[in-house]
Motif scaffolding. Sequence first.
Motif, PDB file in Angstrom:
ATOM      1  N   GLY A 203       0.783  -1.230   0.000  1.00  0.00           N
ATOM      2  CA  GLY A 203       0.000   0.000   0.000  1.00  0.00           C
ATOM      3  C   GLY A 203       0.814   1.279   0.000  1.00  0.00           C
ATOM      4  N   TYR A 204       2.141   1.170   0.029  1.00  0.00           N
ATOM      5  CA  TYR A 204       2.996   2.360   0.043  1.00  0.00           C
ATOM      6  C   TYR A 204       4.205   2.134  -0.847  1.00  0.00           C
ATOM      7  CZ  TYR A 204       0.301   3.746   4.161  1.00  0.00           C
ATOM      8  OH  TYR A 204      -0.727   4.083   5.023  1.00  0.00           O
ATOM      9  N   GLY A 232       1.105  10.912   5.299  1.00  0.00           N
ATOM     10  CA  GLY A 232       1.151  11.835   6.429  1.00  0.00           C
ATOM     11  C   GLY A 232       0.887  13.280   6.077  1.00  0.00           C
ATOM     12  N   ASP A 233       0.628  13.578   4.807  1.00  0.00           N
ATOM     13  CA  ASP A 233       0.418  14.963   4.384  1.00  0.00           C
ATOM     14  C   ASP A 233      -0.947  15.455   4.871  1.00  0.00           C
ATOM     15  OD1 ASP A 233       0.031  17.378   3.018  1.00  0.00           O
ATOM     16  OD2 ASP A 233       1.200  16.699   1.299  1.00  0.00           O
ATOM     17  N   PRO A 234      -0.979  16.439   5.790  1.00  0.00           N
ATOM     18  CA  PRO A 234      -2.249  16.897   6.348  1.00  0.00           C
ATOM     19  C   PRO A 234      -3.093  17.707   5.367  1.00  0.00           C
ATOM     20  CG  PRO A 234      -0.461  18.262   7.164  1.00  0.00           C
ATOM     21  CD  PRO A 234       0.176  17.156   6.368  1.00  0.00           C
ATOM     22  N   LYS A 239      -6.825  11.004   5.315  1.00  0.00           N
ATOM     23  CA  LYS A 239      -6.756  11.036   6.781  1.00  0.00           C
ATOM     24  C   LYS A 239      -6.141   9.761   7.342  1.00  0.00           C
ATOM     25  CE  LYS A 239     -10.631  14.212   7.504  1.00  0.00           C
ATOM     26  NZ  LYS A 239     -11.977  14.404   8.111  1.00  0.00           N
ATOM     27  N   HIS A 240      -6.462   8.631   6.729  1.00  0.00           N
ATOM     28  CA  HIS A 240      -5.950   7.351   7.226  1.00  0.00           C
ATOM     29  C   HIS A 240      -4.605   7.073   6.555  1.00  0.00           C
ATOM     30  CE1 HIS A 240      -9.745   6.638   9.209  1.00  0.00           C
ATOM     31  NE2 HIS A 240     -10.375   6.902   8.077  1.00  0.00           N
ATOM     32  N   THR A 241      -3.539   7.273   7.310  1.00  0.00           N
ATOM     33  CA  THR A 241      -2.207   7.178   6.739  1.00  0.00           C
ATOM     34  C   THR A 241      -1.219   6.720   7.806  1.00  0.00           C
ATOM     35  OG1 THR A 241      -0.544   8.417   5.482  1.00  0.00           O
ATOM     36  CG2 THR A 241      -1.719   9.627   7.198  1.00  0.00           C
ATOM     37  N   PHE A 248       5.784  12.542   5.077  1.00  0.00           N
ATOM     38  CA  PHE A 248       7.053  11.803   5.010  1.00  0.00           C
ATOM     39  C   PHE A 248       7.798  12.245   3.746  1.00  0.00           C
ATOM     40  CE2 PHE A 248       4.819   9.315   8.103  1.00  0.00           C
ATOM     41  CZ  PHE A 248       5.816   8.829   8.941  1.00  0.00           C
ATOM     42  N   LEU A 249       8.377  13.435   3.829  1.00  0.00           N
ATOM     43  CA  LEU A 249       9.091  14.040   2.711  1.00  0.00           C
ATOM     44  C   LEU A 249      10.390  14.636   3.241  1.00  0.00           C
ATOM     45  CD1 LEU A 249       9.064  14.862  -0.299  1.00  0.00           C
ATOM     46  CD2 LEU A 249       7.797  16.922   0.374  1.00  0.00           C
ATOM     47  N   HIS A 250      11.502  14.274   2.610  1.00  0.00           N
ATOM     48  CA  HIS A 250      12.829  14.646   3.119  1.00  0.00           C
ATOM     49  C   HIS A 250      13.715  15.130   1.989  1.00  0.00           C
ATOM     50  CE1 HIS A 250      16.546  14.469   5.427  1.00  0.00           C
ATOM     51  NE2 HIS A 250      17.060  13.650   4.521  1.00  0.00           N
ATOM     52  N   ALA A 251      14.281  16.336   2.135  1.00  0.00           N
ATOM     53  CA  ALA A 251      15.223  16.884   1.150  1.00  0.00           C
ATOM     54  C   ALA A 251      16.581  16.234   1.369  1.00  0.00           C
ATOM     55  CB  ALA A 251      15.305  18.402   1.296  1.00  0.00           C
ATOM     56  N   GLU A 252      16.847  15.170   0.628  1.00  0.00           N
ATOM     57  CA  GLU A 252      18.003  14.308   0.889  1.00  0.00           C
ATOM     58  C   GLU A 252      19.306  14.843   0.298  1.00  0.00           C
ATOM     59  OE1 GLU A 252      19.088   9.597   0.322  1.00  0.00           O
ATOM     60  OE2 GLU A 252      18.244  10.685  -1.381  1.00  0.00           O
ATOM     61  N   THR A 253      19.263  15.344  -0.932  1.00  0.00           N
ATOM     62  CA  THR A 253      20.485  15.743  -1.637  1.00  0.00           C
ATOM     63  C   THR A 253      20.363  17.160  -2.169  1.00  0.00           C
ATOM     64  OG1 THR A 253      20.908  13.441  -2.277  1.00  0.00           O
ATOM     65  CG2 THR A 253      22.058  15.148  -3.528  1.00  0.00           C
ATOM     66  N   LEU A 254      21.449  17.923  -2.014  1.00  0.00           N
ATOM     67  CA  LEU A 254      21.487  19.305  -2.478  1.00  0.00           C
ATOM     68  C   LEU A 254      22.827  19.546  -3.167  1.00  0.00           C
ATOM     69  CD1 LEU A 254      20.245  22.219  -2.422  1.00  0.00           C
ATOM     70  CD2 LEU A 254      21.424  22.537  -0.244  1.00  0.00           C
TER      71      LEU A 254
END
Length: 284
Positions: A203-204, A232-234, A239-241, A248-254
């Motif tokens: 499911g993910y 998890g995005d409000p 709602k059910h997550t 759940f979003l992360h800026a990993e590389t710059l």
Amino acid sequence: MDAFISDQAEDLTRSQIQKFIKDGNILVNDQAVSKAGFKVKTGDKIVVNVPEEEPIKAIPENIPLDVVYEDQDVIVVNKPQGMVVHPAAGHPDKTLVNAILYHCQINDDDVIRPGIVHRIDKDTSGLLMIAKNNLAKQSLMKQLKDKSNLREYLAIVHGNFEEKTGKITAPLGRSKVDRKKQAVVEDGRHAVTHFTVLEQFDGYSLLKLKLETGRTHQIRVHMQYIGHPVAGDPLYGPKHTLPGKGQFLHAETLGFEHPRTHEWMEFSIEPPKIFQETLAQLRH
């Protein structure tokens, strides 16, 4: 009353209007309204007295800062989930900018967003580059405009994919339905997001996403648009997550060209503990 004015005055938020009502700044037929639930009628004369806003100015605050790299021109930091990037209405302090100003000197005339050339959302974690002077600011902003820098994200999204890679090209602008949201709209600004499927679970899915443009909420809106909202995005997710405090979003590389030396600089950072623990649970 608050809903009616919110629909008519696009530059006012619902919470602002409710405060105006509480403070007696909204009149109906020359009488102050005391409740947001006041029912408006055809023919009512409504006056909204908008008080002058107190000027916002970023001040140094002793807040822990995760510095990944720093020199005389630039500083790269790992912003934690839950921290706002710069002061604004509703967030006058305890922001990343307040922490930066305590940590080092920023030579910039912008008193609210000194050194800020790009942003990530409050509940998005990860890498951010800040300019310490005008030379750096102009260079970094030009790289963002020319799309010559590198910004890659990790995200856990809803659903599974048949394809391994994809490109989302869809213009973004303010939602016609909810002014707090961005949306795919015909007259929006050009926006492109590339994605690669790294892992799939029940499911993910775990994605790596690369920004070609940097619009407000771009990844979050684009993923919702193709039916795979960020977990998890409000604002844009169901709602059910997955349990957590935000998307759940992360800026990993710059990556960027150094403003003074023109050397290519590239940094990567692991996602926060809750992100890693959630991935471990999904894998099992």
